[in-house]
Design an enzyme around this catalytic site. Structure first.
Site, PDB file in Angstrom:
ATOM      1  N   LYS A 115      33.502  42.725  58.488  1.00 14.69           N
ATOM      2  CA  LYS A 115      32.422  43.706  58.651  1.00 14.69           C
ATOM      3  C   LYS A 115      31.087  43.224  58.096  1.00 14.69           C
ATOM      4  O   LYS A 115      30.045  43.547  58.660  1.00 14.69           O
ATOM      5  CB  LYS A 115      32.802  45.067  58.065  1.00 14.69           C
ATOM      6  CG  LYS A 115      33.090  45.065  56.581  1.00 14.69           C
ATOM      7  CD  LYS A 115      33.426  46.471  56.122  1.00 14.69           C
ATOM      8  CE  LYS A 115      33.717  46.509  54.642  1.00 14.69           C
ATOM      9  NZ  LYS A 115      34.883  45.696  54.238  1.00 14.69           N
TER      10      LYS A 115
ATOM     11  N   ARG B 277      32.979  55.573  49.844  1.00 16.00           N
ATOM     12  CA  ARG B 277      34.390  55.258  49.622  1.00 16.00           C
ATOM     13  C   ARG B 277      35.214  56.496  49.338  1.00 16.00           C
ATOM     14  O   ARG B 277      36.413  56.414  49.087  1.00 16.00           O
ATOM     15  CB  ARG B 277      34.523  54.279  48.451  1.00 16.00           C
ATOM     16  CG  ARG B 277      33.887  52.968  48.821  1.00 16.00           C
ATOM     17  CD  ARG B 277      34.358  51.816  48.012  1.00 16.00           C
ATOM     18  NE  ARG B 277      33.796  50.601  48.604  1.00 16.00           N
ATOM     19  CZ  ARG B 277      34.001  49.399  48.146  1.00 16.00           C
ATOM     20  NH1 ARG B 277      34.756  49.221  47.106  1.00 16.00           N
ATOM     21  NH2 ARG B 277      33.462  48.369  48.734  1.00 16.00           N
TER      22      ARG B 277
ATOM     23  N   ARG C  45      40.475  31.613  54.235  1.00 19.92           N
ATOM     24  CA  ARG C  45      39.118  31.835  53.755  1.00 19.92           C
ATOM     25  C   ARG C  45      38.786  30.937  52.568  1.00 19.92           C
ATOM     26  O   ARG C  45      39.628  30.713  51.702  1.00 19.92           O
ATOM     27  CB  ARG C  45      39.005  33.309  53.329  1.00 19.92           C
ATOM     28  CG  ARG C  45      37.641  33.725  52.932  1.00 19.92           C
ATOM     29  CD  ARG C  45      37.544  35.221  52.957  1.00 19.92           C
ATOM     30  NE  ARG C  45      38.085  35.821  51.742  1.00 19.92           N
ATOM     31  CZ  ARG C  45      37.764  37.059  51.348  1.00 19.92           C
ATOM     32  NH1 ARG C  45      36.949  37.790  52.058  1.00 19.92           N
ATOM     33  NH2 ARG C  45      38.284  37.544  50.244  1.00 19.92           N
TER      34      ARG C  45
ATOM     35  N   ARG D 209      40.405  31.620  47.048  1.00 18.68           N
ATOM     36  CA  ARG D 209      40.635  32.596  45.990  1.00 18.68           C
ATOM     37  C   ARG D 209      42.122  32.892  45.826  1.00 18.68           C
ATOM     38  O   ARG D 209      42.860  32.958  46.791  1.00 18.68           O
ATOM     39  CB  ARG D 209      39.907  33.893  46.322  1.00 18.68           C
ATOM     40  CG  ARG D 209      38.430  33.787  46.081  1.00 18.68           C
ATOM     41  CD  ARG D 209      37.633  34.916  46.659  1.00 18.68           C
ATOM     42  NE  ARG D 209      38.354  36.191  46.727  1.00 18.68           N
ATOM     43  CZ  ARG D 209      37.739  37.337  46.970  1.00 18.68           C
ATOM     44  NH1 ARG D 209      36.434  37.367  47.126  1.00 18.68           N
ATOM     45  NH2 ARG D 209      38.418  38.448  47.045  1.00 18.68           N
TER      46      ARG D 209
ATOM     47  N   ARG E 289      46.194  45.106  49.140  1.00 23.75           N
ATOM     48  CA  ARG E 289      44.794  45.562  49.243  1.00 23.75           C
ATOM     49  C   ARG E 289      44.582  46.402  50.502  1.00 23.75           C
ATOM     50  O   ARG E 289      43.861  47.393  50.484  1.00 23.75           O
ATOM     51  CB  ARG E 289      43.836  44.360  49.264  1.00 23.75           C
ATOM     52  CG  ARG E 289      43.699  43.743  47.904  1.00 23.75           C
ATOM     53  CD  ARG E 289      42.462  42.881  47.650  1.00 23.75           C
ATOM     54  NE  ARG E 289      41.752  42.261  48.728  1.00 23.75           N
ATOM     55  CZ  ARG E 289      41.745  40.945  48.977  1.00 23.75           C
ATOM     56  NH1 ARG E 289      42.472  40.122  48.253  1.00 23.75           N
ATOM     57  NH2 ARG E 289      40.994  40.456  49.929  1.00 23.75           N
TER      58      ARG E 289
END
Ligand SMILES: [Zn+2]
Length: 219
Positions: free
Chosen positions: A21, A95, A129, A162, A173
């Site tokens: 996004k 949120r 990533r 990461r 997540r």
């Protein structure tokens, strides 16, 4: 020059972590010539610039506490108010339903985009990533390669993977994201502001997705 009628629109973009996004928002920013506001970035800027709000945030994060809703809302109000006539693409907020209500007091949102991306696509993407150690820029070994392998395009520093980009951590997540975002998305659905776009093909370029989003906001 962008002459799209969506110029000066107030857009909120939702999507799970790893849905891209942020990338789409920055592409839309260019196409529509409106600011891209990421609350995560705003918070980092306030801290870096040591503003009154930045110092307040530091107090919470140093104490290991979550930054309260009202502090985030204050930052958002400060940054959105001067650009209301220009429009914006907002990412990372609201949120919660409470934050959605707060946002309503600051700005009349025109459209809320929800990016739907299957879990397996996200797990694939996030596990490839890489991030810059120095400036935090994010690349992808498959879809968004840096010009030189292992080096940041922006600052030349080393790229790394990461630890939280492991599949089981990613799935956890995603579960948390779904639980938190569903009530907020329902809130916008009831207000007939919600438009959804599904991206289940990892090989489609971000530019094409951004074009699809652009069409959606212009309907
Ligand atoms: Zn960098």
């Amino acid at each position: 020059m962008p002459t799209d009628k969506a110029t000066s629109m107030k857009i909120v973009i939702f999507g799970p972590p790893g849905s891209g996004k942020g990338t789409y928002a920055s592409l839309l920013k260019k196409r529509l010539d409106i600011p891209h506001i990421s609350t995560g970035e705003l918070v980092r800027e306030e801290i870096q610039n040591k503003t009154e709000l930045g110092i307040e945030i530091r107090k919470y994060s140093d104490a290991g506490k979550l930054v309260p809703d009202e502090v985030i809302t204050k930052i958002l109000k400060k940054r959105l108010t001067p650009i209301l006539s220009k429009g914006f693409i907002l990412e990372g907020y609201p949120r919660s339903i409470e934050q959605a209500r707060q946002l309503e007091k600051i700005a009349n949102v025109d459209v809320v985009i929800n990016l739907i991306v299957p879990d397996r696509v996200i797990v694939d993407r996030l596990s490839s990533r890489v991030q810059c150690r120095n400036c935090g820029a994010i690349y992808n070994e498959q879809t968004l390669k840096p010009k030189i392998t292992g080096k940041c395009d922006k600052c030349g520093a080393e790229l790394f993977k990461r630890a939280d980009d492991q599949p089981d951590v990613i799935l956890e997540r995603l579960k948390i994201y779904k639980a938190n975002s569903t009530p907020v998305l329902d809130y916008y659905k009831k207000r007939k502001l919600l438009k959804e776009i599904t991206n289940d093909d990892p090989n489609v370029s971000p530019e094409i997705i951004a074009e699809r989003i652009l069409k959606l906001v212009q309907i």
